[in-house]
Design a protein around this motif. Structure first.
Motif, PDB file in Angstrom:
ATOM      1  N   LEU A 177      27.502  12.290  29.656  1.00  0.00           N
ATOM      2  CA  LEU A 177      28.132  13.796  30.391  1.00  0.00           C
ATOM      3  C   LEU A 177      29.199  14.763  28.664  1.00  0.00           C
ATOM      4  N   SER A 178      28.615  15.666  28.547  1.00  0.00           N
ATOM      5  CA  SER A 178      29.523  16.067  27.695  1.00  0.00           C
ATOM      6  C   SER A 178      29.607  17.635  28.404  1.00  0.00           C
ATOM      7  N   THR A 179      30.871  18.022  28.268  1.00  0.00           N
ATOM      8  CA  THR A 179      32.267  18.935  28.844  1.00  0.00           C
ATOM      9  C   THR A 179      31.787  19.709  28.145  1.00  0.00           C
ATOM     10  N   SER A 181      32.521  24.699  28.170  1.00  0.00           N
ATOM     11  CA  SER A 181      32.288  25.876  28.455  1.00  0.00           C
ATOM     12  C   SER A 181      31.530  26.923  27.231  1.00  0.00           C
ATOM     13  N   GLU A 182      31.647  25.937  26.113  1.00  0.00           N
ATOM     14  CA  GLU A 182      30.609  26.787  24.884  1.00  0.00           C
ATOM     15  C   GLU A 182      30.072  26.244  24.506  1.00  0.00           C
ATOM     16  N   ILE A 183      29.647  25.061  25.042  1.00  0.00           N
ATOM     17  CA  ILE A 183      28.367  24.373  24.207  1.00  0.00           C
ATOM     18  C   ILE A 183      27.132  24.311  25.100  1.00  0.00           C
ATOM     19  N   VAL A 184      25.665  24.716  24.329  1.00  0.00           N
ATOM     20  CA  VAL A 184      24.136  24.998  24.362  1.00  0.00           C
ATOM     21  C   VAL A 184      23.669  23.893  24.467  1.00  0.00           C
ATOM     22  N   ILE A 195      28.224  26.899  20.586  1.00  0.00           N
ATOM     23  CA  ILE A 195      27.625  26.028  19.840  1.00  0.00           C
ATOM     24  C   ILE A 195      27.033  25.173  20.247  1.00  0.00           C
ATOM     25  N   ARG A 196      26.311  24.346  19.885  1.00  0.00           N
ATOM     26  CA  ARG A 196      25.117  23.408  20.583  1.00  0.00           C
ATOM     27  C   ARG A 196      26.085  21.942  20.379  1.00  0.00           C
ATOM     28  N   ASN A 197      25.325  21.049  21.284  1.00  0.00           N
ATOM     29  CA  ASN A 197      25.990  20.171  22.449  1.00  0.00           C
ATOM     30  C   ASN A 197      25.000  19.436  21.625  1.00  0.00           C
ATOM     31  N   SER A 198      25.861  18.610  19.680  1.00  0.00           N
ATOM     32  CA  SER A 198      25.833  17.643  19.651  1.00  0.00           C
ATOM     33  C   SER A 198      26.446  16.219  20.318  1.00  0.00           C
ATOM     34  N   ASN A 199      27.556  16.619  20.710  1.00  0.00           N
ATOM     35  CA  ASN A 199      27.752  15.123  21.124  1.00  0.00           C
ATOM     36  C   ASN A 199      26.619  14.239  21.375  1.00  0.00           C
ATOM     37  N   SER A 200      26.051  15.113  22.807  1.00  0.00           N
ATOM     38  CA  SER A 200      25.651  13.713  23.555  1.00  0.00           C
ATOM     39  C   SER A 200      23.907  13.098  22.807  1.00  0.00           C
ATOM     40  N   THR A 243      32.314  13.728  26.769  1.00  0.00           N
ATOM     41  CA  THR A 243      32.945  14.427  25.886  1.00  0.00           C
ATOM     42  C   THR A 243      33.802  15.708  26.218  1.00  0.00           C
ATOM     43  N   GLY A 244      34.836  15.396  25.711  1.00  0.00           N
ATOM     44  CA  GLY A 244      36.061  16.848  25.604  1.00  0.00           C
ATOM     45  C   GLY A 244      36.409  17.177  27.159  1.00  0.00           C
ATOM     46  N   GLY A 245      37.423  18.467  26.766  1.00  0.00           N
ATOM     47  CA  GLY A 245      38.295  18.321  28.413  1.00  0.00           C
ATOM     48  C   GLY A 245      39.576  16.885  28.070  1.00  0.00           C
ATOM     49  N   VAL A 246      39.761  16.290  27.210  1.00  0.00           N
ATOM     50  CA  VAL A 246      40.797  15.734  28.184  1.00  0.00           C
ATOM     51  C   VAL A 246      42.113  15.964  27.071  1.00  0.00           C
ATOM     52  N   SER A 247      41.941  17.162  26.623  1.00  0.00           N
ATOM     53  CA  SER A 247      43.563  17.464  25.853  1.00  0.00           C
ATOM     54  C   SER A 247      44.374  18.297  26.774  1.00  0.00           C
ATOM     55  N   VAL A 248      44.737  18.750  26.666  1.00  0.00           N
ATOM     56  CA  VAL A 248      46.004  19.166  26.953  1.00  0.00           C
ATOM     57  C   VAL A 248      46.489  21.434  27.590  1.00  0.00           C
ATOM     58  N   TYR A 251      42.174  24.340  30.002  1.00  0.00           N
ATOM     59  CA  TYR A 251      40.263  24.541  30.850  1.00  0.00           C
ATOM     60  C   TYR A 251      40.021  23.076  30.557  1.00  0.00           C
ATOM     61  N   ASP A 252      41.181  21.443  30.531  1.00  0.00           N
ATOM     62  CA  ASP A 252      41.002  20.761  29.640  1.00  0.00           C
ATOM     63  C   ASP A 252      40.583  19.959  31.645  1.00  0.00           C
ATOM     64  N   PHE A 253      40.035  20.142  32.688  1.00  0.00           N
ATOM     65  CA  PHE A 253      40.055  19.247  33.729  1.00  0.00           C
ATOM     66  C   PHE A 253      39.536  17.942  33.460  1.00  0.00           C
ATOM     67  N   ASN A 294      35.882  16.771  20.017  1.00  0.00           N
ATOM     68  CA  ASN A 294      35.749  16.392  18.414  1.00  0.00           C
ATOM     69  C   ASN A 294      34.467  15.554  18.438  1.00  0.00           C
ATOM     70  N   PRO A 295      33.797  15.829  17.471  1.00  0.00           N
ATOM     71  CA  PRO A 295      31.905  14.465  17.458  1.00  0.00           C
ATOM     72  C   PRO A 295      32.866  13.599  16.551  1.00  0.00           C
ATOM     73  N   VAL A 296      33.744  13.967  15.211  1.00  0.00           N
ATOM     74  CA  VAL A 296      34.662  12.771  14.995  1.00  0.00           C
ATOM     75  C   VAL A 296      34.654  12.130  15.811  1.00  0.00           C
TER      76      VAL A 296
END
Ligand code: AMP
Ligand code: MG
Length: 397
Positions: A177-179, A181-184, A195-200, A243-248, A251-253, A294-296
């Motif tokens: 599950l990628s999270t 608001s910027e990813i499509v 940006i495109r959702n490359s992580n999933s 992925t995403g939304g785990v920092s401080v 909007y990191d929910f 972040n992908p890496v």
């Protein structure tokens, strides 16, 4: 912030094993054995010829060239049942049983045949061109043990002893599950600020070897939709990678939502670069790895942590990455307070040494550089690596 070793300890402690199932051998590559594999017969099952040629007594051919009488033939599937007497030879094919009384096979290229007789043109050594009875394995010997991961190379050995089906541990059912608001979706042209959702898709292909993986529709940075998505995934899967939304950021929910749902959070910050804000939690029976966006960072943390848990669920004997070693070419700077796992490309030099050819890391967002990485280089916290040093590396595979 906890050390990587502590994080791995917690993961192993909290990860429960799945039950075994029986599957067809041909579908078993990558799965973890839930049974041992033993030889149910000797191999070879008889003294077996390695060549097309003639079975002889070495005593007879000690002074080659010498002419012997052809008294029969031994072919694969139907050996010669008589006994070889002095002065005799038996025509023999590769894979066929060496007859009683013969102690070597001379290859057909070193013989000349005429009128039922064969001239052996060169002498042979005792046992030459013969695979001895049971020299590969004896009946009852164990070949593989529970917990080994089945590879392509192992299939013939398993098949030879009659295992048309094998018992393996069930594969985890995992969701991604990628999270953000910027990813499509990758099939969409990003608009302003997107940006495109490359992580999933990236995490799916990395995880495919260890789990049955499904990509869930990504969600925006919105507490309600994130909550619904995580709650549903935890019901339907053994394993969830977000992925995403785990920092401080504001909007990191992901963490607040996990807490709201009553998930048990085991750790949320690791002394690791990249990948510090990695979260490990459990909701109902679902293990959750909430990785940085972040992908890496998400690959590195998948590799170190999620992969370990996926293998532990399958009771694999070794769940952690196995280190290899390579020579540092250019100095690599360590992080002050964190261990680093940095992507790098490798090359073998003319002396056979494995060299860290170049770092493929200039920030955890740069997946273009990462695309040419072969391995992760371990840089211990506060300890710069210098040209000529031997570094621990972990192949990305
Ligand atoms: P975050 O962990 O949400 O703060 O995201 C960190 C960075 O990773 C941001 O620049 C995001 O745009 C990027 N990112 C987050 N999710 C993805 C994704 N699914 N695919 C590609 N990049 C992402
Ligand atoms: Mg984000």
């Amino acid at each position: 912030m906890i050390p990587i070793s502590e994080a791995l300890k917690i993961i192993k402690r909290e990860t429960l094993a799945l039950s075994p199932e029986t599957i067809d051998l041909e579908n078993s590559v990558g799965r973890v054995l839930a049974q041992e594999i033993r030889a149910d017969m000797d191999l070879p099952p008889f003294d077996r010829s390695q060549m097309d040629g003639f079975a002889v007594k070495t005593f007879d051919v000690a002074r080659a060239p010498v002419q012997l009488k052809i008294v029969g033939e031994s072919i694969a599937g139907k050996g010669f049942d008589g006994k070889l007497n002095p002065g005799e030879a038996v025509r023999i094919m590769t894979g066929a049983r060496v007859p009683n009384g013969a102690d070597a096979v001379q290859k057909v290229e070193l013989t000349e045949e005429e009128n039922g007789f064969i001239t052996i043109t060169e002498k042979t050594k005792v046992r030459e061109n013969i695979n001895a009875f049971a020299s590969e394995i004896e009946t009852g010997k164990q070949i593989f043990e529970t917990g080994e991961i089945i590879t392509e190379n192992m299939i013939a050995a398993i098949a030879s002893f009659g295992y048309a089906k094998v018992k393996v541990f069930k594969k985890p059912k995992a969701a991604i599950l990628s999270t953000g608001s910027e990813i499509v979706d990758i099939s969409v042209t990003p608009q302003k600020d997107q940006i495109r959702n490359s992580n999933s898709v990236m995490l799916k292909v990395f995880a495919d070897r260890f789990a049955d993986v499904e990509i869930l529709p990504s969600v925006k940075d919105n507490i309600k939709s994130l909550r619904t998505a995580i709650e549903k995934a935890a019901k339907n899967f053994d394993f969830l990678i977000t992925t995403g939304g785990v920092s401080v950021g504001d909007y990191d929910f992901t963490k607040p939502v996990l807490r709201e749902l009553g998930a048990e959070i085991f750790f949320e910050k690791i002394s690791l670069k990249p990948g510090k804000p990695t979260v490990f939690a459990k909701l109902k029976n679902c293990l959750i790895f909430a990785l940085p966006g972040n992908p890496v960072s998400s690959v590195v943390t998948f590799y170190l942590f999620a992969r370990t848990a996926l293998l532990k669920m399958q009771s694999a004997k070794s769940c952690e990455l196995k280190p290899s070693f390579a020579v540092v070419s250019d100095n690599i700077k360590a992080a002050k307070e964190r261990d680093s796992f940095l992507p790098a490309s490798l090359e073998t030099d003319k002396k056979g040494k494995l060299i860290i050819e170049s770092l493929r890391f200039n920030g955890s967002s740069n997946f273009i550089a990462f695309a040419r990485a072969d391995a992760l280089v371990f840089v211990p916290q506060g300890k710069n690596l210098e040209s000529g040093d031997i570094a621990e590396i972990f192949f990305l595979q």
